[in-house]
Design a protein around this motif. Structure first.
Motif, PDB file in Angstrom:
ATOM      1  N   PRO A  64      -3.443  10.124  -2.712  1.00 30.37           N
ATOM      2  CA  PRO A  64      -3.459   8.715  -3.100  1.00 30.37           C
ATOM      3  C   PRO A  64      -4.046   7.794  -2.030  1.00 30.37           C
ATOM      4  O   PRO A  64      -4.684   6.789  -2.359  1.00 30.37           O
ATOM      5  N   PHE A  65      -3.850   8.121  -0.768  1.00 35.05           N
ATOM      6  CA  PHE A  65      -4.433   7.317   0.317  1.00 35.05           C
ATOM      7  C   PHE A  65      -5.957   7.353   0.234  1.00 35.05           C
ATOM      8  O   PHE A  65      -6.624   6.305   0.293  1.00 35.05           O
ATOM      9  N   ASP A  95      -9.142  -0.539  -1.814  1.00 33.97           N
ATOM     10  CA  ASP A  95      -7.896  -1.259  -2.040  1.00 33.97           C
ATOM     11  C   ASP A  95      -7.580  -2.147  -0.835  1.00 33.97           C
ATOM     12  O   ASP A  95      -7.388  -1.655   0.282  1.00 33.97           O
ATOM     13  N   ARG A 112       1.322  -0.415  -7.097  1.00 36.31           N
ATOM     14  CA  ARG A 112       0.072   0.348  -7.069  1.00 36.31           C
ATOM     15  C   ARG A 112      -0.073   1.099  -5.752  1.00 36.31           C
ATOM     16  O   ARG A 112      -1.185   1.434  -5.333  1.00 36.31           O
ATOM     17  N   GLY A 113       1.038   1.363  -5.090  1.00 40.50           N
ATOM     18  CA  GLY A 113       1.012   2.021  -3.797  1.00 40.50           C
ATOM     19  C   GLY A 113       0.881   3.532  -3.905  1.00 40.50           C
ATOM     20  O   GLY A 113       0.809   4.102  -4.999  1.00 40.50           O
ATOM     21  N   MET A 114       0.878   4.167  -2.758  1.00 39.58           N
ATOM     22  CA  MET A 114       0.713   5.628  -2.722  1.00 39.58           C
ATOM     23  C   MET A 114       1.930   6.338  -3.307  1.00 39.58           C
ATOM     24  O   MET A 114       1.790   7.389  -3.954  1.00 39.58           O
ATOM     25  N   THR A 161      -4.346  -1.319   1.256  1.00 37.63           N
ATOM     26  CA  THR A 161      -4.477  -0.122   2.096  1.00 37.63           C
ATOM     27  C   THR A 161      -5.356  -0.401   3.305  1.00 37.63           C
ATOM     28  O   THR A 161      -5.036   0.012   4.427  1.00 37.63           O
ATOM     29  N   ALA A 165     -11.475   3.270  -3.599  1.00 36.32           N
ATOM     30  CA  ALA A 165     -11.439   2.087  -4.461  1.00 36.32           C
ATOM     31  C   ALA A 165     -11.525   0.790  -3.669  1.00 36.32           C
ATOM     32  O   ALA A 165     -11.605  -0.300  -4.255  1.00 36.32           O
ATOM     33  N   GLU A 198      -7.797   8.052  -2.383  1.00 33.41           N
ATOM     34  CA  GLU A 198      -8.209   7.352  -3.602  1.00 33.41           C
ATOM     35  C   GLU A 198      -8.294   5.850  -3.371  1.00 33.41           C
ATOM     36  O   GLU A 198      -9.211   5.181  -3.884  1.00 33.41           O
ATOM     37  N   ARG A 199      -7.378   5.321  -2.609  1.00 32.63           N
ATOM     38  CA  ARG A 199      -7.379   3.879  -2.371  1.00 32.63           C
ATOM     39  C   ARG A 199      -8.491   3.475  -1.411  1.00 32.63           C
ATOM     40  O   ARG A 199      -8.994   2.350  -1.493  1.00 32.63           O
ATOM     41  N   ALA A 226       0.819  -1.213   0.000  1.00 34.32           N
ATOM     42  CA  ALA A 226       0.000   0.000   0.000  1.00 34.32           C
ATOM     43  C   ALA A 226       0.852   1.263   0.000  1.00 34.32           C
ATOM     44  O   ALA A 226       0.422   2.294  -0.536  1.00 34.32           O
TER      45      ALA A 226
END
Length: 477
Positions: A409-410, A418, A42-44, A421, A416, A412-413, A37
């Motif tokens: 980005p955090f 994720d 695909r991490g931040m 995360t 989604a 966004e995950r 994550a």
């Protein structure tokens, strides 16, 4: 060379090496469990994007040659396994040259991780672990007595950790000089522990004694590490006791534990064993081979040369904390909490599954593993394990500028859903499907009084300060 080794420090080296290997294991474990994550493909802050066009010597390590999430995971788990093997005695069971290789492998493996960790690995204890790990390469194993020079280099490292921290305090916040910093620190520190509220509620005269004792422990005692025995051992014992006090009062990853481990470089192991009624360990070993002596001398010369930069920094009025002067994280400068927050601010992240927002929208709060959130949840002890996201959320509460690169980005995950995360969190209020919107609000936190605790059962009291991030949703593709 008879002066090359210290025959009475076998037990000290045993504790130092096994303790250091255990902390390596914790560090590799944290990397394996958290990287996807934070810095995964695909991490931040993805490693491939960070390394694109970056010269090798700016971030030396294996991931400059190849990166994939599978490879990073294998590398981290292999590092953890190797560290556990060293804890179990593998480095003492092999020839000296193989022991050197094992310790060097641990250092190279963790250096590779730190050099691609970016913001998530920007903490002083990362460099401290690497610098201590580098010196451990030259400590030898049970087949030789510990090299005197390396024990002195370990003390020099410990001195910089403690004395640098003491200087930064005296040059920094006025509350260190008027002995009032601990009126606030136990409450506003990055990640409180289960006993932090108790420490915070100590009488103010006790807090002033704490600060005064801290100044003695960091500005006077470190000098005594270089004196003859038994004074050096007594100084080391003071360092150990003060660090255990810090362990009890908060969560500072492996900083305190590694400082304790380093203190054993100044402990006369034979004398300590006699005082404690323990059998002497290990039996006297043979002389070190010539190639090992040359290796130790070369490492000592390197540390002496590189010490120019941290010494100059410590003597400077513009002293900087926790800084590496080279990409190999050797001979760094240390220090912490030059300034103390008087108020605790926490970023609370919430989501909703409503399609349209309004005054009646129900928002549900995400819970973190370590940082304060739910006012009824008591803080837990995690150190020496490092919860990287939780620590960075503390910085985010101080200023949004500290979170600019990763907070978007955090979120966004979270939108989604994720899985990587969500595994970093303590509570996901949307187990079935991700939320439609996420927002963040800034709260002021303080410990409850005894009366409030008795009446409400809450450990914290919080007051809304302002909106931190307005509601956001994923952009349609």
């Amino acid at each position: 060379m008879e002066w090359f080794t210290a025959s009475g420090y076998g037990l000290s080296r045993l504790i130092l090496q096994r303790g250091l290997a255990a902390l390596y294991a914790v560090a590799f474990l944290g990397a394996a469990l958290q990287f996807r994550a934070l810095i995964g493909e695909r991490g931040m802050l993805p490693v491939p994007r960070f390394l694109r066009g970056l010269p090798f010597l700016r971030a030396p390590g294996v991931f400059q040659l190849h990166y994939s999430d599978r490879f990073f995971a294998a590398w981290s788990w292999a590092g953890a396994a190797l560290a556990v093997a060293v804890v179990a005695g593998a480095a003492d069971a092999v020839p000296l040259w193989a022991s050197v290789v094992l310790w060097a492998a641990l250092w190279v493996m963790y250096l590779s991780i730190v050099n691609v960790g970016q913001t998530w690995y920007g903490f002083g204890w990362e460099s401290l672990l690497l610098e201590a790990g580098f010196l451990a390469v030259f400590l030898g194993n049970a087949r030789t007595d510990p090299p005197v020079l390396v024990l002195w280099l370990m003390r020099w490292l410990l001195f910089r950790v403690e004395f640098g921290a003491g200087l930064i305090k005296m040059r920094g916040d006025t509350c260190w000089r008027d002995l009032t910093c601990l009126y606030y620190h136990h409450e506003t520190q990055p990640m409180p522990g289960p006993l932090s509220r108790l420490f915070h509620r100590l009488p103010r005269p006790v807090h002033r004694v704490e600060v005064a004792a801290n100044h003695v422990a960091q500005l006077v005692v470190p000098v005594l590490l270089f004196t003859p025995q038994p004074v050096a051992s007594v100084a080391a014992a003071v360092v150990i006791c003060t660090q255990l006090w810090l362990v009890a009062s908060g969560n500072f990853a492996w900083l305190n534990w590694l400082t304790i481990v380093l203190a054993f470089s100044a402990v006369d192991g034979a004398a300590a064993a006699g005082v404690l009624g323990l059998p002497a360990y290990p039996p006297p070993a043979g002389p070190a081979p010539r190639w090992f002596e040359v290796l130790v001398l070369a490492a000592t010369a390197l540390v002496v040369v590189l010490s120019w930069w941290p010494v100059r920094n410590m003597l400077s009025r513009g002293q900087r904390m926790n800084m590496s002067f080279n990409a190999f994280h050797l001979v760094n400068t240390y220090g912490a909490f030059g300034s103390i927050n008087r108020t605790r601010y926490e970023v609370v992240v919430e989501g909703t599954d409503a399609q349209h927002l309004g005054p009646d929208t129900v928002w549900r709060e995400y819970g973190f593993k370590g940082k304060p959130g739910d006012v009824r949840r008591r803080s837990r002890q995690f150190a020496p394990y490092h919860l990287r996201l939780d620590w960075m959320m503390w910085f985010a509460g101080i200023s949004p500028s500290y979170a600019r690169s990763w907070f978007g980005p955090f979120v966004e995950r979270l939108l989604a859903g994720d899985p990587a995360t969500l595994r970093l969190l303590g509570h996901n209020p949307f187990p079935g499907a991700p939320p439609t919107h996420v927002r963040a609000r800034l709260y002021r936190y303080r410990y409850t009084t005894r009366q409030e605790r008795a009446a409400t059962g809450a450990w914290w009291h919080r007051t809304l300060e302002r909106e931190y991030l307005p509601p956001v949703a994923l952009r349609p593709e």
